[in-house]
Structure formats: C-alpha cells, structure tokens
Design a protein around this motif. Structure first.
Motif, mmCIF file in Angstrom:
data_model
loop_
_atom_site.group_PDB
_atom_site.id
_atom_site.type_symbol
_atom_site.label_atom_id
_atom_site.label_comp_id
_atom_site.label_asym_id
_atom_site.label_seq_id
_atom_site.Cartn_x
_atom_site.Cartn_y
_atom_site.Cartn_z
ATOM 1 N N ASP A 63 -7.815 0.466 -3.826
ATOM 2 C CA ASP A 63 -6.648 0.339 -3.812
ATOM 3 C C ASP A 63 -5.975 0.828 -4.834
ATOM 4 O O ASP A 63 -4.549 0.731 -5.105
ATOM 5 N N GLY A 64 -6.676 0.888 -6.102
ATOM 6 C CA GLY A 64 -6.044 1.486 -7.407
ATOM 7 C C GLY A 64 -6.482 0.354 -8.286
ATOM 8 O O GLY A 64 -5.892 0.605 -9.744
ATOM 9 N N HIS A 65 -6.663 -0.657 -8.019
ATOM 10 C CA HIS A 65 -6.755 -1.782 -8.998
ATOM 11 C C HIS A 65 -8.142 -1.816 -9.612
ATOM 12 O O HIS A 65 -9.075 -1.554 -8.948
ATOM 13 N N PRO A 66 -8.207 -2.405 -11.050
ATOM 14 C CA PRO A 66 -9.374 -2.492 -11.506
ATOM 15 C C PRO A 66 -10.257 -3.852 -10.808
ATOM 16 O O PRO A 66 -9.897 -4.526 -9.979
ATOM 17 N N ALA A 67 -11.659 -3.648 -10.952
ATOM 18 C CA ALA A 67 -12.654 -4.596 -10.401
ATOM 19 C C ALA A 67 -12.230 -5.866 -10.983
ATOM 20 O O ALA A 67 -11.847 -6.028 -12.256
ATOM 21 N N ARG A 68 -12.555 -7.066 -10.312
ATOM 22 C CA ARG A 68 -12.381 -8.454 -10.859
ATOM 23 C C ARG A 68 -13.589 -8.906 -11.267
ATOM 24 O O ARG A 68 -14.671 -8.390 -11.001
ATOM 25 N N GLY A 69 -13.414 -10.224 -11.818
ATOM 26 C CA GLY A 69 -14.586 -10.763 -12.280
ATOM 27 C C GLY A 69 -14.767 -11.157 -13.742
ATOM 28 O O GLY A 69 -15.468 -12.179 -14.158
ATOM 29 N N ALA A 70 -14.126 -10.472 -14.508
ATOM 30 C CA ALA A 70 -13.979 -10.874 -16.130
ATOM 31 C C ALA A 70 -12.901 -11.631 -16.333
ATOM 32 O O ALA A 70 -12.839 -12.775 -16.534
ATOM 33 N N VAL A 71 -11.761 -10.858 -16.548
ATOM 34 C CA VAL A 71 -10.681 -11.569 -17.008
ATOM 35 C C VAL A 71 -9.652 -12.147 -15.899
ATOM 36 O O VAL A 71 -9.106 -13.392 -16.088
ATOM 37 N N LEU A 72 -9.867 -11.693 -14.662
ATOM 38 C CA LEU A 72 -9.354 -12.182 -13.413
ATOM 39 C C LEU A 72 -10.523 -12.643 -12.499
ATOM 40 O O LEU A 72 -11.706 -12.218 -12.725
ATOM 41 N N PRO A 73 -10.280 -13.926 -11.864
ATOM 42 C CA PRO A 73 -11.569 -14.533 -11.011
ATOM 43 C C PRO A 73 -12.125 -13.571 -10.041
ATOM 44 O O PRO A 73 -11.359 -12.668 -9.456
ATOM 45 N N PRO A 74 -13.285 -13.473 -9.829
ATOM 46 C CA PRO A 74 -13.869 -12.578 -8.502
ATOM 47 C C PRO A 74 -13.475 -12.959 -7.151
ATOM 48 O O PRO A 74 -14.348 -13.529 -6.336
ATOM 49 N N ILE A 75 -12.119 -12.851 -6.962
ATOM 50 C CA ILE A 75 -11.494 -13.487 -5.693
ATOM 51 C C ILE A 75 -11.795 -12.443 -4.424
ATOM 52 O O ILE A 75 -11.604 -11.184 -4.771
ATOM 53 N N GLU A 76 -12.557 -12.667 -3.308
ATOM 54 C CA GLU A 76 -12.934 -11.562 -2.444
ATOM 55 C C GLU A 76 -11.648 -11.096 -1.422
ATOM 56 O O GLU A 76 -11.848 -10.061 -0.968
ATOM 57 N N ALA A 77 -10.610 -11.675 -1.586
ATOM 58 C CA ALA A 77 -9.530 -11.188 -0.761
ATOM 59 C C ALA A 77 -9.157 -9.715 -1.353
ATOM 60 O O ALA A 77 -9.076 -9.421 -2.610
ATOM 61 N N PRO A 78 -8.797 -8.905 -0.349
ATOM 62 C CA PRO A 78 -8.819 -7.338 -0.838
ATOM 63 C C PRO A 78 -7.338 -7.052 -1.562
ATOM 64 O O PRO A 78 -7.336 -5.912 -2.142
ATOM 65 N N ARG A 79 -6.238 -7.797 -1.013
ATOM 66 C CA ARG A 79 -5.011 -7.553 -1.325
ATOM 67 C C ARG A 79 -4.674 -8.043 -2.643
ATOM 68 O O ARG A 79 -4.748 -9.433 -2.673
ATOM 69 N N ARG A 80 -4.067 -7.467 -3.505
ATOM 70 C CA ARG A 80 -3.423 -8.147 -4.830
ATOM 71 C C ARG A 80 -2.083 -7.725 -4.800
ATOM 72 O O ARG A 80 -1.788 -6.460 -4.910
ATOM 73 N N MET A 81 -1.178 -8.725 -5.480
ATOM 74 C CA MET A 81 0.226 -8.392 -5.677
ATOM 75 C C MET A 81 0.513 -9.171 -6.821
ATOM 76 O O MET A 81 0.221 -10.243 -7.174
ATOM 77 N N TRP A 82 1.688 -8.871 -7.517
ATOM 78 C CA TRP A 82 2.394 -9.321 -8.755
ATOM 79 C C TRP A 82 3.370 -10.096 -8.042
ATOM 80 O O TRP A 82 4.521 -9.584 -7.524
ATOM 81 N N ALA A 83 3.241 -11.537 -7.783
ATOM 82 C CA ALA A 83 4.302 -12.115 -7.040
ATOM 83 C C ALA A 83 5.348 -12.781 -7.808
ATOM 84 O O ALA A 83 6.501 -13.128 -7.220
ATOM 85 N N GLY A 84 5.573 -12.923 -9.072
ATOM 86 C CA GLY A 84 6.619 -13.285 -9.804
ATOM 87 C C GLY A 84 6.170 -13.812 -11.137
ATOM 88 O O GLY A 84 5.003 -13.638 -11.638
ATOM 89 N N GLY A 85 6.931 -14.599 -11.924
ATOM 90 C CA GLY A 85 6.594 -15.152 -13.178
ATOM 91 C C GLY A 85 7.662 -15.844 -13.908
ATOM 92 O O GLY A 85 8.688 -15.643 -13.404
ATOM 93 N N ARG A 86 7.481 -16.094 -15.116
ATOM 94 C CA ARG A 86 8.497 -17.025 -15.886
ATOM 95 C C ARG A 86 8.382 -16.652 -17.398
ATOM 96 O O ARG A 86 7.272 -16.376 -17.928
ATOM 97 N N LEU A 87 9.418 -16.218 -18.167
ATOM 98 C CA LEU A 87 9.259 -15.892 -19.450
ATOM 99 C C LEU A 87 10.340 -16.394 -20.467
ATOM 100 O O LEU A 87 11.399 -16.832 -19.928
ATOM 101 N N SER A 88 9.866 -16.706 -21.530
ATOM 102 C CA SER A 88 10.772 -17.359 -22.542
ATOM 103 C C SER A 88 10.830 -16.611 -23.786
ATOM 104 O O SER A 88 9.919 -16.129 -24.283
ATOM 105 N N PHE A 89 11.976 -16.172 -24.084
ATOM 106 C CA PHE A 89 12.132 -15.454 -25.193
ATOM 107 C C PHE A 89 12.521 -15.903 -26.601
ATOM 108 O O PHE A 89 13.509 -16.674 -26.592
#
Length: 274
Positions: A63-89
C-alpha cells in the motif's frame, strides 16, 4: 495497550533543520506567494514538511506504508489512515532553527465501525527548539479491514460559511503533496490501486493536505491571526477532479471544514486564536 501481546511503545527522536525551501514549495502548491504567513517562522502545520519518514524502500508494503511493529503496534488490519489530531502551539518554529521531535504511542483503542473493527492509535509528538517546547501534537491513526472505501451518501452540511473559497484537486496536486511529505500511500497517486484494491471511486485527497489548506484559509481570511490550538478529523473521503470548497465561520474559536461537490463536510477542524 496490554492486549497487543509482546509489544510496548518505544520513544523515538528525530532532528531536522527547518529550512525555507519546503515552505516555498508548499506556497507554490497552494498557488500563492506566502505573504500572509508569519515572517521568519513556519506557518501553522508546516512542521509536517519536516521530520519525514525515512523507512528503507525494502520495508515499504504494497500500500506504500512502512512495515509496522516497532514505532507503531503490529496491527494486522491492512488499511491505515490518518484520521485526525490535536495540536497546541506554544512558541514559533523559526525558519533556520534546528528542531527535535520526540514521539511515542500513547493509546490504542479498538472500536466497531460501519466497515467493521477499527483500531485507533494515538501518537504524541513534542517538538522543541533549543530545549523549549514549541508544538505538542497528538496524531490519530486508524487501522481497518479491507472493506469498501466508497463512503455512503450523506446530506449536505447545513452550516453557513463566513468565508468560503472554491478549490479543485487534481492528480498532479496530490502527487506534489505526496512528494512534499514523502507520503507513499498509493491511494493518493495510483488510481488503479485506489479503485481496484482499496475500492475508492477515485484518488483520495490527503487529510493533512486538507487540514493545511484550512489553516492557510484561516490566515488568508484573518490577517495577522495567531493560532494557539488546532484540531481536525476526517468525516468522509474527498476525491480528485470534483468541485470542493474551504469554509470558515467564527471569531475567537473558528470552525473550518472542507466540502465536496455535494456540499458534504469531509475534513472538519476547530482553531483557537490568541
């Protein structure tokens, strides 16, 4: 996070020089000269052009994403998206400074959604300059199964915008943003993959691209405004070669949202101003 057997969060640290060149390219993509951006510092959300992923090509998945398991947990679900976030400046990010970003997964939650089981992962990023916190960001990623990516029909958003600007995304704009952010997710530039593998009707406009355009729309509509907080979440996908718009309403607390050709809200954001 105890249910992820054998995995625990690992803190990572990245340094980067906040040079001006990526900002010039972002302004070119946004089709202006950046004159409404604050002088001598990064505009809001432009730190996303830095601290880019550096995974070796051999670790990139289909899919173009790096392999998981180090920084991100080894979740088996194949699809990954950036869903949102919160920022303080908390302080400016000066152009030319060296900055450090420290990152760690802070939460993992499993929920049931329309397309099946969803796993939400929250990553916290602290960005510092000369040892002082400048930006605190919580990034929400969602992992899901290989279901249909086409969203169901939805009613038009009823909100009235005080400032509205029409935009249109094409394949070259999506490719340029992918290049600016070193984002190899194929749904943004590989139409056959997006349609046949992830079952979208067309190429998908990046969530961060929309969020950055909304922050830019705010600065263009409120000259001299300074953000203290910004939050965003993806409500539905936005696709290329269709009419779209950036919308804004409010004063001290500002609502921002993108709409598609049917007037449906796609990316929703809230900003607080100093």
């Amino acid at each position: 996070m105890e249910h992820i057997e054998g995995w625990s969060p690992v803190a990572t640290e990245q340094q980067d020089d906040l040079v001006a060149a990526p900002l010039r390219r972002l302004a070119a993509l946004f089709d202006h000269d950046g004159a409404h951006w604050p002088g001598g510092e990064l505009p809001p959300l432009a730190h996303w052009l830095f601290f880019l992923p550096e995974a070796p090509q051999s670790t990139i998945g289909v899919d173009g994403h790096p392999a998981r398991g180090a920084v991100l947990p080894p979740i088996e679900a194949p699809r990954r998206m950036w869903a949102g976030g919160r920022l303080s400046f908390h302080a400016p990010l000066p152009i030319g400074a060296q900055a450090t970003r420290r990152s760690i997964v802070t939460d993992v939650k499993v929920k049931d959604g329309r397309s099946g089981q969803l796993t939400f992962v929250t990553v916290r990023h602290d960005i510092t300059v000369d040892g002082a916190i400048a930006v605190v960001e919580e990034q929400d990623l969602v992992f899901r199964g290989a279901g249909n990516g086409t969203p169901p029909r939805a009613p038009a958003d009823p909100r009235m915008a005080e400032a509205r600007r029409e935009v249109r995304f094409d394949a070259t704009a999506l490719f340029r943003f992918s290049a600016l952010t070193f984002n190899a997710h194929r749904i943004h530039y590989d139409r056959p993959y997006a349609v046949t593998e992830e079952l979208y009707p067309d190429l998908v406009v990046h969530g961060p691209y929309q969020a950055m355009l909304l922050a830019d729309h705010l600065l263009r509509s409120r000259p001299g405004a300074r953000l203290t907080h910004f939050s965003f979440r993806g409500a539905r996908p936005l696709f290329v070669d269709r009419a779209a718009a950036l919308n804004l309403a409010g004063e001290g607390q500002v609502s921002l949202w993108t709409t598609d050709q049917d007037g449906c809200a796609c990316m929703e954001a809230e900003a607080r101003l100093a």
